[in-house]
Design an enzyme around this catalytic site. Structure first.
Site, PDB file in Angstrom:
ATOM      1  N   SER A 142       1.522  -9.700  -0.273  1.00  0.00           N
ATOM      2  CA  SER A 142       1.254  -8.766  -0.613  1.00  0.00           C
ATOM      3  C   SER A 142       1.357  -7.900   0.875  1.00  0.00           C
ATOM      4  O   SER A 142       2.057  -6.684   0.386  1.00  0.00           O
ATOM      5  CB  SER A 142      -0.013  -7.920  -0.824  1.00  0.00           C
ATOM      6  OG  SER A 142      -0.875  -9.518   0.029  1.00  0.00           O
ATOM      7  N   LYS A 151       1.035  -1.370   0.125  1.00  0.00           N
ATOM      8  CA  LYS A 151       0.475  -0.028   0.358  1.00  0.00           C
ATOM      9  C   LYS A 151       0.540   0.536   0.157  1.00  0.00           C
ATOM     10  O   LYS A 151       0.235   2.163  -0.470  1.00  0.00           O
ATOM     11  CB  LYS A 151      -1.043  -0.058   0.637  1.00  0.00           C
ATOM     12  CG  LYS A 151      -2.325  -0.992   0.528  1.00  0.00           C
ATOM     13  CD  LYS A 151      -2.836  -0.496   2.028  1.00  0.00           C
ATOM     14  CE  LYS A 151      -4.103  -1.540   1.678  1.00  0.00           C
ATOM     15  NZ  LYS A 151      -4.274  -2.737   2.003  1.00  0.00           N
ATOM     16  N   GLU A 159      -9.674   7.672   3.251  1.00  0.00           N
ATOM     17  CA  GLU A 159     -10.429   6.337   4.645  1.00  0.00           C
ATOM     18  C   GLU A 159      -9.702   5.020   4.742  1.00  0.00           C
ATOM     19  O   GLU A 159      -9.414   4.759   3.971  1.00  0.00           O
ATOM     20  CB  GLU A 159     -11.462   6.156   3.758  1.00  0.00           C
ATOM     21  CG  GLU A 159     -12.248   5.474   2.807  1.00  0.00           C
ATOM     22  CD  GLU A 159     -11.329   5.425   1.552  1.00  0.00           C
ATOM     23  OE1 GLU A 159     -10.212   4.483   1.575  1.00  0.00           O
ATOM     24  OE2 GLU A 159     -11.314   6.523   1.016  1.00  0.00           O
TER      25      GLU A 159
HETATM   26  C1  PLP Z   1      -5.316  -4.069   1.740  1.00  0.00           C
HETATM   27  C2  PLP Z   1      -4.472  -5.496   1.436  1.00  0.00           C
HETATM   28  C3  PLP Z   1      -4.629  -6.342   0.506  1.00  0.00           C
HETATM   29  C4  PLP Z   1      -6.163  -6.299   0.153  1.00  0.00           C
HETATM   30  O1  PLP Z   1      -6.214  -4.567  -1.546  1.00  0.00           O
HETATM   31  P1  PLP Z   1      -5.789  -4.634  -2.909  1.00  0.00           P
HETATM   32  O2  PLP Z   1      -5.758  -3.329  -3.095  1.00  0.00           O
HETATM   33  O3  PLP Z   1      -6.203  -5.768  -3.597  1.00  0.00           O
HETATM   34  O4  PLP Z   1      -4.693  -5.394  -3.113  1.00  0.00           O
HETATM   35  C5  PLP Z   1      -4.104  -7.414   0.288  1.00  0.00           C
HETATM   36  N1  PLP Z   1      -2.895  -7.724   0.755  1.00  0.00           N
HETATM   37  C6  PLP Z   1      -2.371  -6.802   1.673  1.00  0.00           C
HETATM   38  C7  PLP Z   1      -0.774  -7.301   2.461  1.00  0.00           C
HETATM   39  C8  PLP Z   1      -3.513  -5.947   2.137  1.00  0.00           C
HETATM   40  O5  PLP Z   1      -3.068  -5.210   3.474  1.00  0.00           O
END
Ligand code: PLP
Length: 414
Positions: free
Chosen positions: A395, A107, A129
């Site tokens: 992610s 993010k 938000e």
């Molecule tokens: C917020 C988040 C997601 C989901 O958000 P996307 O916009 O679909 O990427 C996925 N993995 C992690 C670790 C997150 O913090």
């Protein structure tokens, strides 16, 4: 309906997508996307669109963004060969380590990029938000770095559920506003953030957290997140000796997956698989599997797939991972699904927690529960594609998930 798109149309749309023609001038990805917003927001979105086109191509802006990514975010993030998982699954498994980026997930790539853009556009403050709080933390960190005041709207229920992230945002200097109206969760917080922005669209910048919302946000966030896929593509060539046969990423709003997939869309031999939250199962209300189980409609300013009942009411969602618990999805994903280029499926809560446990023990990495959804699907794919090369977008890290993991995987353990 999108899923019933004719093969000929789908082929033409995919050719346009690969040629880089989307979003088009109307902000659409084929039939999806656009701008479904109150008239008062149109001038602000027009200015933002002009700014995006100007600054994302400006060499000084690009250089400053790359400098922040390299020296503050910690990019490039590594590509890790998952040795033990590879041996167990009978495939070569590679992990793109967004968990090692500053604040613990992908993010931050988006937050620092938009905060830099906001400065160039002359904004004096940022509003954002957040649901689970991860985007709020990334925004607060980026704003602190650039000296911009930051206000984060968060549903009152979420501020209780995600208290540690509220503390992080406060330490990073943000003002956190609990929203007591509406459903007191993410959707109410989005309404408040939009209201704040409308009140002062010149001085305020609305920093959105995924590839969702009205044009140009899905495009802007995609461009800021494709650094994931560009790095991974080059790292695969160098470290794995070639492109992956399949790429897996979890899908909430769709930003880590879009950032990972987009640089591979033209490589038609590379299978792309988006993994949604299957929650407790396929019944409406028990999951957040928007693309797999939803229908098209309008949410948060764009036309895309969404989870709704037969009357078009947005459906309550469930997932063990807060970051995937969202009833909509970015419009470009709806196009990639309709054209058949990306396959979307879901992993349940239990499958994902099991995959998380396996990754911890095998690789010494506590993944976010969100990312574990991608592992669960990749493991199934490996079983039918022995010897293949698999790339998974890791992610984020799972430290934030410890309260949930205590109540699930660690339950009953001393
Ligand atoms: C917020 C988040 C997601 C989901 O958000 P996307 O916009 O679909 O990427 C996925 N993995 C992690 C670790 C997150 O913090």
């Amino acid at each position: 309906m999108a899923t019933a798109m004719k093969t000929a149309d789908a082929g033409a749309l995919l050719a346009q997508e690969i040629a880089g023609e989307f979003p088009d001038r109307r902000g659409r990805f084929g039939p999806f996307g656009g701008r479904y917003v109150p008239e008062t927001l149109v001038p602000a979105l027009d200015r933002l669109e002009a700014g995006v086109h100007r600054w994302l191509k400006d060499p000084a802006f690009v250089a400053e963004l790359e400098h922040e990514l390299a020296t503050w975010v910690g990019r490039p993030t590594p590509l890790t060969h998952a040795r033990t998982l590879s041996a167990r699954w009978g495939a070569q498994v590679y992990l793109k380590r967004e968990d090692l980026a500053h604040t613990g997930a992908h993010k931050i790539n988006n937050a620092i990029g938009q905060a830099l853009l906001a400065k160039r556009l002359g904004a004096r403050r940022i509003v954002a938000e957040t649901g689970a709080g991860q985007h709020g933390v990334a925004s607060a960190a980026a704003c602190a770095r650039l000296g911009l005041p930051c206000t984060v709207y968060m549903g009152a229920i979420d501020t209780e559920r995600q208290a540690p992230n509220v503390g992080r945002m406060k330490l990073l200097g943000a003002t956190v506003v609990p929203v007591t109206g509406g459903d007191q969760t993410l959707r109410a917080a989005i309404d408040e953030a939009l209201r704040d922005w409308v009140a002062d669209p010149d001085g305020t910048y609305y920093l959105i957290g995924s590839v969702v919302g009205p044009h140009p946000y899905p495009y802007l966030v995609r461009e800021l997140q494709t650094v994931i896929g560009r790095e991974a593509r080059a790292q695969m060539a160098r470290q794995a000796g070639g492109l992956p046969h399949a790429v897996f990423a979890c899908v909430g709003g769709g930003s880590n997956s879009m950032g990972m997939f987009h640089p591979f869309v033209a490589d038609r031999d590379v299978a792309l698989v988006g993994v949604e939250a299957g929650g407790r199962g396929a019944k409406l209300g028990d999951n957040s599997a928007t693309l797999t189980l939803g229908r098209p409609g309008v949410l948060q300013g764009a036309y895309s797939m969404l989870l709704q009942d037969e009357h078009g009411q947005i459906q309550e969602t469930h997932s063990v991972s807060a970051g995937l618990d969202y009833p909509g999805v970015g419009p470009e994903h709806s196009l990639l699904q309709a054209t058949g280029r990306v396959q979307y499926e879901y992993a349940t809560d239990d499958e994902s927690l099991e995959a998380l446990a396996e990754c911890c023990a095998a690789e010494g990495i506590i993944t976010a529960i969100e990312s574990a959804h991608a592992f669960a699907s990749a493991r199934k794919w490996a079983a039918t594609h022995p010897g293949s090369r698999i790339l998974i977008c890791l992610s984020g890290r799972g430290d934030k998930d410890m309260p949930t993991l205590q109540k699930t995987l660690l339950k009953g353990q001393a």
